[in-house]
Design a protein around this motif. Structure first.
Motif, PDB file in Angstrom:
ATOM      1  N   GLU A  63      -3.213  -7.474  -5.992  1.00  7.21           N
ATOM      2  CA  GLU A  63      -2.876  -6.321  -5.156  1.00  7.21           C
ATOM      3  C   GLU A  63      -2.491  -6.784  -3.752  1.00  7.21           C
ATOM      4  OE1 GLU A  63      -6.150  -3.732  -4.570  1.00  7.21           O
ATOM      5  OE2 GLU A  63      -4.957  -2.141  -3.632  1.00  7.21           O
TER       6      GLU A  63
ATOM      7  N   LEU B 285       0.999  -8.387  -3.627  1.00  7.02           N
ATOM      8  CA  LEU B 285       2.105  -7.436  -3.738  1.00  7.02           C
ATOM      9  C   LEU B 285       2.311  -6.698  -2.417  1.00  7.02           C
ATOM     10  CD1 LEU B 285       1.420  -6.066  -7.327  1.00  7.02           C
ATOM     11  CD2 LEU B 285       3.447  -7.299  -6.555  1.00  7.02           C
ATOM     12  N   HIS B 286       1.218  -6.288  -1.793  1.00  5.29           N
ATOM     13  CA  HIS B 286       1.348  -5.614  -0.500  1.00  5.29           C
ATOM     14  C   HIS B 286       1.949  -6.554   0.542  1.00  5.29           C
ATOM     15  CE1 HIS B 286      -0.431  -1.571  -0.870  1.00  5.29           C
ATOM     16  NE2 HIS B 286      -1.144  -2.085  -1.851  1.00  5.29           N
TER      17      HIS B 286
ATOM     18  N   HIS C  55      -3.839  -5.927   6.636  1.00  2.00           N
ATOM     19  CA  HIS C  55      -4.426  -5.305   5.447  1.00  2.00           C
ATOM     20  C   HIS C  55      -5.948  -5.267   5.509  1.00  2.00           C
ATOM     21  CE1 HIS C  55      -0.427  -6.629   3.750  1.00  2.00           C
ATOM     22  NE2 HIS C  55      -0.449  -5.372   3.419  1.00  2.00           N
TER      23      HIS C  55
ATOM     24  N   MET D 282       8.093  -7.760  -9.554  1.00  2.23           N
ATOM     25  CA  MET D 282       6.638  -7.688  -9.477  1.00  2.23           C
ATOM     26  C   MET D 282       5.997  -8.664 -10.451  1.00  2.23           C
ATOM     27  SD  MET D 282       5.907  -3.601  -9.101  1.00  2.23           S
ATOM     28  CE  MET D 282       4.146  -3.853  -9.032  1.00  2.23           C
TER      29      MET D 282
ATOM     30  N   LEU E 147      10.115  -1.617  -4.091  1.00  3.50           N
ATOM     31  CA  LEU E 147       8.885  -1.194  -3.420  1.00  3.50           C
ATOM     32  C   LEU E 147       9.154  -0.885  -1.958  1.00  3.50           C
ATOM     33  CD1 LEU E 147       6.287  -3.697  -4.923  1.00  3.50           C
ATOM     34  CD2 LEU E 147       6.639  -1.302  -5.523  1.00  3.50           C
TER      35      LEU E 147
ATOM     36  N   GLU F 205      11.039   2.466  -1.406  1.00  2.56           N
ATOM     37  CA  GLU F 205      10.353   3.745  -1.575  1.00  2.56           C
ATOM     38  C   GLU F 205       9.136   3.893  -0.664  1.00  2.56           C
ATOM     39  OE1 GLU F 205       8.990   4.196  -5.526  1.00  2.56           O
ATOM     40  OE2 GLU F 205       7.504   2.611  -5.402  1.00  2.56           O
TER      41      GLU F 205
ATOM     42  N   SER G 159       6.221   7.212  -0.020  1.00  2.00           N
ATOM     43  CA  SER G 159       4.792   7.212  -0.316  1.00  2.00           C
ATOM     44  C   SER G 159       3.950   6.991   0.939  1.00  2.00           C
ATOM     45  CB  SER G 159       4.464   6.143  -1.363  1.00  2.00           C
ATOM     46  OG  SER G 159       4.894   4.882  -0.918  1.00  2.00           O
TER      47      SER G 159
ATOM     48  N   ALA H 116       3.237   8.018   4.969  1.00  2.00           N
ATOM     49  CA  ALA H 116       3.505   9.059   5.960  1.00  2.00           C
ATOM     50  C   ALA H 116       4.277   8.478   7.146  1.00  2.00           C
ATOM     51  CB  ALA H 116       2.192   9.673   6.446  1.00  2.00           C
TER      52      ALA H 116
ATOM     53  N   GLN I 277       2.272   6.755   9.851  1.00  2.89           N
ATOM     54  CA  GLN I 277       1.794   5.407   9.598  1.00  2.89           C
ATOM     55  C   GLN I 277       2.919   4.388   9.747  1.00  2.89           C
ATOM     56  OE1 GLN I 277      -0.234   4.797   5.829  1.00  2.89           O
ATOM     57  NE2 GLN I 277      -1.079   2.873   6.582  1.00  2.89           N
TER      58      GLN I 277
ATOM     59  N   CYS J 153      -6.593  -0.127  -7.744  1.00  2.00           N
ATOM     60  CA  CYS J 153      -6.059   0.020  -6.390  1.00  2.00           C
ATOM     61  C   CYS J 153      -7.220   0.217  -5.434  1.00  2.00           C
ATOM     62  CB  CYS J 153      -5.118   1.221  -6.332  1.00  2.00           C
ATOM     63  SG  CYS J 153      -4.424   1.515  -4.700  1.00  2.00           S
TER      64      CYS J 153
ATOM     65  N   GLU K  86      -6.778   0.697  -2.292  1.00  2.27           N
ATOM     66  CA  GLU K  86      -6.279   1.499  -1.165  1.00  2.27           C
ATOM     67  C   GLU K  86      -6.344   0.740   0.149  1.00  2.27           C
ATOM     68  OE1 GLU K  86      -4.830   4.358  -0.875  1.00  2.27           O
ATOM     69  OE2 GLU K  86      -4.912   5.056  -2.953  1.00  2.27           O
TER      70      GLU K  86
ATOM     71  N   ARG L 155      -4.026   0.166   1.941  1.00  2.00           N
ATOM     72  CA  ARG L 155      -3.111   0.762   2.930  1.00  2.00           C
ATOM     73  C   ARG L 155      -3.861   1.686   3.877  1.00  2.00           C
ATOM     74  NH1 ARG L 155      -0.159   5.670  -0.398  1.00  2.00           N
ATOM     75  NH2 ARG L 155      -2.057   6.484  -1.344  1.00  2.00           N
TER      76      ARG L 155
ATOM     77  N   HIS M 227      -3.544  12.158   4.926  1.00  2.00           N
ATOM     78  CA  HIS M 227      -2.133  11.854   4.721  1.00  2.00           C
ATOM     79  C   HIS M 227      -1.877  11.069   3.438  1.00  2.00           C
ATOM     80  CE1 HIS M 227      -2.009  12.804   9.072  1.00  2.00           C
ATOM     81  NE2 HIS M 227      -0.807  13.228   8.782  1.00  2.00           N
ATOM     82  N   TYR M 228      -2.941  10.544   2.836  1.00  2.00           N
ATOM     83  CA  TYR M 228      -2.740   9.724   1.640  1.00  2.00           C
ATOM     84  C   TYR M 228      -2.884  10.595   0.402  1.00  2.00           C
ATOM     85  CZ  TYR M 228      -3.453   5.923   4.950  1.00  2.00           C
ATOM     86  OH  TYR M 228      -3.356   5.079   6.010  1.00  2.00           O
TER      87      TYR M 228
ATOM     88  N   ARG N  30      -0.211  10.728  -2.103  1.00  2.00           N
ATOM     89  CA  ARG N  30       0.501  10.127  -3.212  1.00  2.00           C
ATOM     90  C   ARG N  30       0.073   8.667  -3.368  1.00  2.00           C
ATOM     91  NH1 ARG N  30       7.101  10.274  -3.907  1.00  2.00           N
ATOM     92  NH2 ARG N  30       7.148   9.519  -6.052  1.00  2.00           N
ATOM     93  N   PRO N  31      -0.191   8.240  -4.585  1.00  2.00           N
ATOM     94  CA  PRO N  31      -0.550   6.825  -4.760  1.00  2.00           C
ATOM     95  C   PRO N  31       0.598   5.930  -4.327  1.00  2.00           C
ATOM     96  CG  PRO N  31      -0.129   7.873  -6.877  1.00  2.00           C
ATOM     97  CD  PRO N  31      -0.145   8.956  -5.852  1.00  2.00           C
ATOM     98  N   CYS N  32       0.261   4.757  -3.860  1.00  2.00           N
ATOM     99  CA  CYS N  32       1.293   3.858  -3.369  1.00  2.00           C
ATOM    100  C   CYS N  32       2.129   3.330  -4.533  1.00  2.00           C
ATOM    101  CB  CYS N  32       0.678   2.702  -2.576  1.00  2.00           C
ATOM    102  SG  CYS N  32      -0.177   1.471  -3.564  1.00  2.00           S
ATOM    103  N   GLY N  33       3.351   2.950  -4.230  1.00  2.00           N
ATOM    104  CA  GLY N  33       4.287   2.521  -5.260  1.00  2.00           C
ATOM    105  C   GLY N  33       3.782   1.348  -6.069  1.00  2.00           C
ATOM    106  N   ILE N  34       3.030   0.471  -5.426  1.00  2.00           N
ATOM    107  CA  ILE N  34       2.517  -0.686  -6.136  1.00  2.00           C
ATOM    108  C   ILE N  34       1.565  -0.253  -7.240  1.00  2.00           C
ATOM    109  CG2 ILE N  34       1.023  -2.688  -5.869  1.00  2.00           C
ATOM    110  CD1 ILE N  34       2.295  -3.088  -3.094  1.00  2.00           C
TER     111      ILE N  34
ATOM    112  N   ARG O 186       1.375   2.639  -8.643  1.00  2.00           N
ATOM    113  CA  ARG O 186       2.087   3.371  -9.691  1.00  2.00           C
ATOM    114  C   ARG O 186       2.788   2.420 -10.652  1.00  2.00           C
ATOM    115  NH1 ARG O 186       6.135   6.861  -7.039  1.00  2.00           N
ATOM    116  NH2 ARG O 186       5.260   6.045  -5.090  1.00  2.00           N
TER     117      ARG O 186
END
Lengths: 162, 162
Positions: A8, A11-12, A35, A76, A137, A140, A144, A146, A149, B92, B94, B96, B107-108, B110-114, B116
């Motif tokens: 994870e 990827l971030h 992170h 990915m 990623l 988009e 996903s 805001a 942020q 995940c 989270e 982010r 504000h969170y 929707r799950p992040c694209g990763i 998903r």
DNA sequence: GTCCCTATACTCGGATAGCAAGTGTCCGAGTATAGGCGG
DNA sequence: CCGCCTATACTCGGACACTTGCTATCCGAGTATAGGGAC
């Protein structure tokens, strides 16, 4: 079946690196700070990404990591395999060749149905991951994340890159 | 990402149980002997299959394990999840929501694209495993196993079941 | 003012401990059967 | 000869050590930069 936490993180990190201007490098310590993860441990995974040729390291002052390829050319799957190892999740130990009903080795030419089904499933998994690139990623993120942020992230990045 | 060895053993055991006449049970020790694996450890996984309702145990003399459902109604996914746990491989955390660019929790949405993309890949994996049943595995045994071995297995089984 | 040199501070990279989960093993609780006994 | 009872042997189920791999950390090697000095 368990995926390490480093997957994870990696990827971030690649997503973040994908948002930087071309050629600009971000130190591993900054990536960890962004992170909020242990810097020393994240370094281990960044090292794996570097060995796999996904990111490249810039040494010395103002150095750091940057993507070694265009974001659209990194899938990915590449990242996951680099960090988590490229061994298949299911390993057939050929137990059918053991026990009281075993026969001579030459008769085992076709893999057993169980192994085939497991490998098929893993292929489906890999193909799915292969269909999404780091570029996707990044593209988009505005859907996903805001806007508030994104602004904070840009501000922080500007103060760090200096 | 690594799948435990017990997954392979369990799938083979279910295949063997699927070949038995309805109602007949085979002890865990015999299953271990047939596959030449540690009996004590295999028992652990058979226990998991029993808890999941995939096999049912018959206690006492001439007892053992037998399928709790028709072989066509047990998917490979059922077996894998029962033995390996039903937690998703990718979790995940989270991240982010942490670090210098974090904003208020609301504000969170929707799950992040990763996450998903990883979950989509895992869904593909699960769907693939869901498409093959124990009955399918039993049905294609005559294609992947040499006739000579089938004969030996039948002979051994007959001497064990008594 | 321009160029060069040196010291610095910052970067990555690999080698080193700690911990959780999978791996492997054991013994105890419970039960259907086999044999013996009585009718 | 038939039915009942008991002892047995066999079954599963859960509790207990061990090993591998992931998690976490540290310090050393190497380099681009910043500043100072000489020309």
């Amino acid at each position: 079946m368990k995926l390490g936490e480093g997957v994870e993180w990696s990827l971030h990190c690649c997503s973040v690196l994908g948002t930087l201007p071309p050629g600009v490098a971000l130190p591993g310590a900054r990536l960890a700070e962004f992170h909020d993860v242990p810097a020393s441990y994240l370094a281990k995974h960044l090292q794996a990404l570097s060995s796999a040729g996904i990111v490249e390291s810039v040494t010395g002052r103002n150095g750091g990591y940057r993507l070694a390829l265009p974001a659209d050319e990194i899938t990915m799957l590449d990242v996951v395999l680099a960090v988590n190892g490229d061994e298949p999740a299911f390993r057939c130990s050929e137990i059918r060749q053991r026990g009281p009903s075993a026969i001579s080795l030459e008769h085992y030419v076709r893999p057993c149905g169980i192994a085939r089904a497991m490998w098929d499933a893993e292929s489906a998994w890999r193909n799915s991951l292969r269909n999404t690139t780091i570029g996707d990623l990044v593209g988009e993120l505005d859907q996903s994340v805001a806007p508030e942020q994104i602004d904070k992230a840009i501000t922080w990045m500007g103060s760090v890159l200096r």
